[in-house]
Write a protein that holds these residues in place. Structure first.
Motif: not given
Length: 206
Positions: A16-18, A86-91
């Motif tokens: 949603v956010l991340i 696994m983290l693609g950044g902030e949406i």
């Protein structure tokens, strides 16, 4: 829609956010999408991961799977050993919406997240938008998770919020239905654009 005016907005975080997605990592590991999807369906499953989100230690969860699937040991250990990949950044679209809500000063903003207490500090250090919330309730710390009604109640009690003046945003239908049953207005998140439209329809943003 609720009869009372919304004054509290509760966000889910992952997807949603991340932009958290194990596929960001496992596309580097597996040579085909099919092989990767089979691994995530049969070995490092979402149910297994959610047990860590509910408080089981990463070490315990990892060893359980290694014992069950020793031929996948390296790939299993990568799940938390390389978790930051696994983290693609902030949406960005959601981040912009959250910023607008924060700047308006009209709403209390909280996050209710199914997230391991051991990995959440990594995201907390990486992403400024997480610091915009008035409070964040992390399942791994509390040893309970969505969709349990008690988890929603915990947030409401902790921050003196009212279910009937709250709005909950999550990408998981299971969690949205649980919040709705609990008496909280809900938006099933599909995209930042869809979220913006849903908030405009409620006159929360204009």
């Amino acid at each position: 829609m609720q009869n009372k005016k919304i004054n509290t907005i509760i966000f889910d975080l992952g997807a949603v956010l991340i932009d958290w997605n194990p596929r960001h990592l496992y596309r580097k590991i597996f040579s085909s999408e099919e092989e990767m999807e089979n691994f995530l369906r049969d070995v490092c499953t979402s149910d297994w991961n959610e047990t860590q989100d509910e408080g089981r230690t990463l070490a315990e969860g990892t060893e359980l799977l290694v014992n069950s699937f020793p031929h996948h040991e390296e790939n299993i250990r990568a799940y938390y050993g390389r978790w930051d990949e696994m983290l693609g950044g902030e949406i960005e679209g959601t981040k912009n919406i959250l910023h607008r809500l924060k700047e308006s000063g009209q709403y209390k903003l909280y996050a209710l997240t199914n997230w391991s207490d051991e990995t959440f500090p990594i995201a907390w250090a990486m992403y400024p938008s997480l610091h915009w919330f008035d409070g964040i309730v992390v399942s791994g710390k509390e040893k309970m998770r969505k969709p349990a009604h008690a988890f929603f109640q915990l947030l409401l009690d902790r921050y003196n919020a009212d279910a009937h003046t709250s709005l909950f945003i999550d990408d998981n239908l299971r969690n949205v239905l649980a919040a709705r049953e609990f008496g909280i207005d809900t938006i099933l998140f599909e995209s930042p654009e869809q979220l913006k439209t849903a908030l405009e329809n409620r006159s929360i943003i204009i």
